[in-house]
Design an enzyme around this catalytic site. Structure first.
Site, PDB file in Angstrom:
ATOM      1  N   GLU A  52     -31.778  -0.840  96.242  1.00 50.14           N
ATOM      2  CA  GLU A  52     -31.369  -0.339  94.930  1.00 50.14           C
ATOM      3  C   GLU A  52     -31.049  -1.502  93.991  1.00 50.14           C
ATOM      4  O   GLU A  52     -30.564  -2.552  94.433  1.00 50.14           O
ATOM      5  CB  GLU A  52     -30.111   0.524  95.092  1.00 50.14           C
ATOM      6  CG  GLU A  52     -30.320   1.733  95.987  1.00 50.14           C
ATOM      7  CD  GLU A  52     -31.003   2.897  95.287  1.00 50.14           C
ATOM      8  OE1 GLU A  52     -32.038   2.683  94.622  1.00 50.14           O
ATOM      9  OE2 GLU A  52     -30.502   4.020  95.423  1.00 50.14           O
TER      10      GLU A  52
ATOM     11  N   ASP B 221     -36.802   2.285 106.126  1.00 53.39           N
ATOM     12  CA  ASP B 221     -35.424   2.714 105.889  1.00 53.39           C
ATOM     13  C   ASP B 221     -35.073   4.019 106.586  1.00 53.39           C
ATOM     14  O   ASP B 221     -35.949   4.715 107.112  1.00 53.39           O
ATOM     15  CB  ASP B 221     -35.165   2.826 104.367  1.00 53.39           C
ATOM     16  CG  ASP B 221     -36.323   3.506 103.630  1.00 53.39           C
ATOM     17  OD1 ASP B 221     -37.085   4.245 104.268  1.00 53.39           O
ATOM     18  OD2 ASP B 221     -36.443   3.301 102.410  1.00 53.39           O
TER      19      ASP B 221
ATOM     20  N   HIS C 225     -36.741   0.884  92.988  1.00 55.94           N
ATOM     21  CA  HIS C 225     -36.438   0.428  94.354  1.00 55.94           C
ATOM     22  C   HIS C 225     -37.704   0.423  95.210  1.00 55.94           C
ATOM     23  O   HIS C 225     -38.645   1.162  94.974  1.00 55.94           O
ATOM     24  CB  HIS C 225     -35.308   1.233  95.004  1.00 55.94           C
ATOM     25  CG  HIS C 225     -35.638   2.632  95.436  1.00 55.94           C
ATOM     26  ND1 HIS C 225     -34.756   3.682  95.282  1.00 55.94           N
ATOM     27  CD2 HIS C 225     -36.722   3.165  96.039  1.00 55.94           C
ATOM     28  CE1 HIS C 225     -35.303   4.777  95.788  1.00 55.94           C
ATOM     29  NE2 HIS C 225     -36.494   4.496  96.242  1.00 55.94           N
TER      30      HIS C 225
ATOM     31  N   ASN D  77     -36.157   4.221  90.006  1.00 54.33           N
ATOM     32  CA  ASN D  77     -35.341   3.139  89.443  1.00 54.33           C
ATOM     33  C   ASN D  77     -35.859   1.762  89.862  1.00 54.33           C
ATOM     34  O   ASN D  77     -35.178   0.756  89.725  1.00 54.33           O
ATOM     35  CB  ASN D  77     -33.878   3.285  89.864  1.00 54.33           C
ATOM     36  CG  ASN D  77     -33.697   3.210  91.375  1.00 54.33           C
ATOM     37  OD1 ASN D  77     -34.677   3.116  92.116  1.00 54.33           O
ATOM     38  ND2 ASN D  77     -32.457   3.245  91.826  1.00 54.33           N
TER      39      ASN D  77
HETATM   40  C1  GLP Z   1     -37.708   6.747  98.660  1.00 56.40           C
HETATM   41  C2  GLP Z   1     -37.876   5.850  99.905  1.00 56.40           C
HETATM   42  C3  GLP Z   1     -38.962   4.886  99.681  1.00 56.40           C
HETATM   43  C4  GLP Z   1     -40.081   5.662  99.011  1.00 56.40           C
HETATM   44  C5  GLP Z   1     -39.711   5.875  97.557  1.00 56.40           C
HETATM   45  C6  GLP Z   1     -40.669   6.756  96.779  1.00 56.40           C
HETATM   46  O1  GLP Z   1     -36.408   6.880  98.270  1.00 56.40           O
HETATM   47  N1  GLP Z   1     -36.715   5.160 100.341  1.00 56.40           N
HETATM   48  O2  GLP Z   1     -39.360   4.279 100.893  1.00 56.40           O
HETATM   49  O3  GLP Z   1     -41.284   4.934  99.080  1.00 56.40           O
HETATM   50  O4  GLP Z   1     -38.389   6.302  97.491  1.00 56.40           O
HETATM   51  O5  GLP Z   1     -40.538   8.110  97.152  1.00 56.40           O
HETATM   52  P1  GLP Z   1     -41.563   9.223  96.702  1.00 56.40           P
HETATM   53  O6  GLP Z   1     -42.886   8.827  97.265  1.00 56.40           O
HETATM   54  O7  GLP Z   1     -41.059  10.500  97.306  1.00 56.40           O
HETATM   55  O8  GLP Z   1     -41.589   9.257  95.226  1.00 56.40           O
END
Ligand code: GLP
Length: 258
Positions: free
Chosen positions: A145, A69, A140, A138
């Site tokens: 989302e 992403d 995702h 949440n």
């Molecule tokens: C983010 C990204 C994801 C990531 C996830 C966890 O928003 N879009 O690709 O793996 O959320 O993030 P974090 O590892 O900082 O908790």
């Protein structure tokens, strides 16, 4: 797989990514960003640098990865962009050709068309071999989302307040500074990967990890769709696992060999 030691977890995940690149260079690797992946990429860089020079050259020559992403509206050079994160943590330290480290084009004038183009580019490259995934608070994966259907394609979408809050750290702690939209590979492309590797660390993710693995798959928890994947492996630390009931096996754990 369960790990007590965060360094051991990062090392293990990095070595799986490295083996995939070395053994199956023809299949694109699916990469993720976020804090969970920081130690993983640091371990990957260390491991690559321990390879004989010839193998390192070969790895660079045949590198091919697609990130999940990107935020809409951020330049690649913007420090909050995932492109900058990948450049700093992987592309520059490994001396990779940036053209081989693919990310959605968050600066395109038409992000919807850019998303379609990114999905088509991935399909033309043969689809993902091994897909690395983090977990949002949440539920995702990528930026899919909730609610999100299991066949949602690569697309441009609005980010939820929860996600913008979760990711505010990269924007001076201000959720309002987090872009409102993003381009993400969909559950369609993610579930089409040959193998999935969901990495979850820290107590803050304990509840959502338990729901992801224990509740029936549902659009309101996009990560739960990975239960339908025949070759999904979940790697977590003790903190992230503390809400799991003892009866819930981590996916892939029984197989022992992912
Ligand atoms: C983010 C990204 C994801 C990531 C996830 C966890 O928003 N879009 O690709 O793996 O959320 O993030 P974090 O590892 O900082 O908790």
């Amino acid at each position: 797989m369960r790990f007590d030691d965060p360094d051991a977890l990062a090392d293990w995940v990095a070595s799986l990514l490295l083996q995939e690149r070395l053994r199956r260079p023809e299949r694109p690797l699916g990469l993720a960003t976020g804090r969970t992946m920081e130690p993983v990429y640091a371990a990957l860089v260390r491991q690559v640098k321990e390879l004989p020079p010839q193998e390192q050259r070969e790895l660079r020559r045949r590198w091919c990865s697609f990130n999940l992403d990107a935020y809409v509206g951020l330049d690649r050079a913007d420090p909050g962009s995932f492109a900058a994160e990948m450049a700093n943590r992987l592309t520059a330290p490994l001396g990779l050709d940036p053209e081989r480290v693919h990310l959605p084009d968050g600066r395109a004038a038409d992000p919807h068309a850019a998303a379609e183009c990114y999905g088509a580019q991935l399909a033309a490259a043969g689809g993902i071999g091994l897909q690395l995934l983090g977990l949002g608070l949440n539920g995702h994966v990528g930026f899919n989302e909730p609610p999100c259907a299991a066949d949602a394609p690569c697309r441009c979408l609005e980010l939820s307040p929860v996600t913008r809050h979760q990711n505010a750290g990269a924007f001076g702690g201000d959720p309002d500074a987090v872009p409102k939209r993003a381009i993400t590979l969909g559950l369609r492309e993610i579930l089409a990967a040959e193998r999935l590797l969901l990495v979850v660390t820290g107590a803050a993710k304990a509840e959502v990890l338990a729901r992801t693995l224990q509740e029936p798959p549902t659009a309101s928890l996009p990560a739960s769709w990975i239960q339908h994947h025949p070759r999904a492996l979940v790697v977590a630390d003790q903190e992230a696992m503390r809400a799991l009931s003892a009866a819930t096996p981590l996916m892939g754990a029984e197989a022992g060999n992912p």
